[in-house]
Design a protein around this motif. Structure first.
Motif, PDB file in Angstrom:
ATOM      1  N   ALA A  29       0.832  -1.206   0.000  1.00 51.35           N
ATOM      2  CA  ALA A  29       0.000   0.000   0.000  1.00 51.35           C
ATOM      3  C   ALA A  29       0.867   1.257   0.000  1.00 51.35           C
ATOM      4  O   ALA A  29       0.567   2.228  -0.700  1.00 51.35           O
ATOM      5  N   SER A  30       1.951   1.256   0.756  1.00 49.56           N
ATOM      6  CA  SER A  30       2.829   2.436   0.776  1.00 49.56           C
ATOM      7  C   SER A  30       3.523   2.622  -0.568  1.00 49.56           C
ATOM      8  O   SER A  30       3.729   3.754  -1.012  1.00 49.56           O
ATOM      9  N   TRP A  33       0.942   4.121  -2.958  1.00 51.87           N
ATOM     10  CA  TRP A  33       0.730   5.531  -2.607  1.00 51.87           C
ATOM     11  C   TRP A  33       1.896   6.395  -3.083  1.00 51.87           C
ATOM     12  O   TRP A  33       1.699   7.469  -3.636  1.00 51.87           O
ATOM     13  N   TYR A  36       1.696   6.808  -6.817  1.00 54.55           N
ATOM     14  CA  TYR A  36       0.618   7.734  -7.169  1.00 54.55           C
ATOM     15  C   TYR A  36       1.044   9.177  -6.927  1.00 54.55           C
ATOM     16  O   TYR A  36       0.798  10.052  -7.743  1.00 54.55           O
ATOM     17  N   GLN A  37       1.712   9.446  -5.823  1.00 50.85           N
ATOM     18  CA  GLN A  37       2.151  10.801  -5.499  1.00 50.85           C
ATOM     19  C   GLN A  37       3.260  11.255  -6.444  1.00 50.85           C
ATOM     20  O   GLN A  37       3.365  12.432  -6.761  1.00 50.85           O
TER      21      GLN A  37
END
Length: 145
Positions: A29-30, A33, A36-37
């Motif tokens: 998940a990290s 993320w 995506y960022q």
């Protein structure tokens, strides 16, 4: 008197497997993320430097008055008046300056982790392009048709 139940191997392994699974989920998940960022947004804004300009939003048939600082979206068209000049400012620092009596349509803007692309149609008039790449991006493609 009650005897204590003897613990089996599953009683020791199951909590370990649950914690291992949760750890893997958190790491994945990290990473999603962070990816995506990193991609960010491919925003384009236009500014009127002299005179007036008009914008034709994608899917519309009527030209509207353009105001400085407005977000320019895919498919939108911009035209400057005979005494007007405008500037398109892209997400990565690329600048397109439009001369007077110029019309331009934004066809494609893309930003990835290793590649950026900007595609515009110059319908008439003159423009000046100063292309840049975002830090960490390997390639930048700029096309004017």
């Amino acid at each position: 008197m009650r005897r204590a139940r003897r613990k089996s191997a599953v009683d020791y392994i199951l909590p370990f497997l649950i914690l291992l699974g949760l750890g893997i989920i958190v790491v994945l998940a990290s990473q999603i993320w962070a990816s995506y960022q990193k991609q960010g947004k491919a925003d384009v804004y236009f500014y009127i430097s002299e005179g007036k300009a008009k914008v034709l939003p994608y899917g519309q048939t009527q030209w509207d008055t353009a105001f400085s600082g407005t977000k320019f979206l895919l498919g939108d068209a911009l035209k400057t008046s005979p005494s007007g000049r405008a500037v398109l400012a892209f997400f990565n620092g690329t600048i397109i300056r439009l001369d007077n009596d110029t019309a331009l349509t934004l066809k494609d803007v893309g930003k990835g982790s290793d590649e950026e692309k900007i595609l515009v149609n110059l319908d008439n008039g003159a423009m000046w392009l100063k292309g840049q790449k975002s830090p960490g991006v390997r390639e930048g493609h700029y096309e004017v048709h």
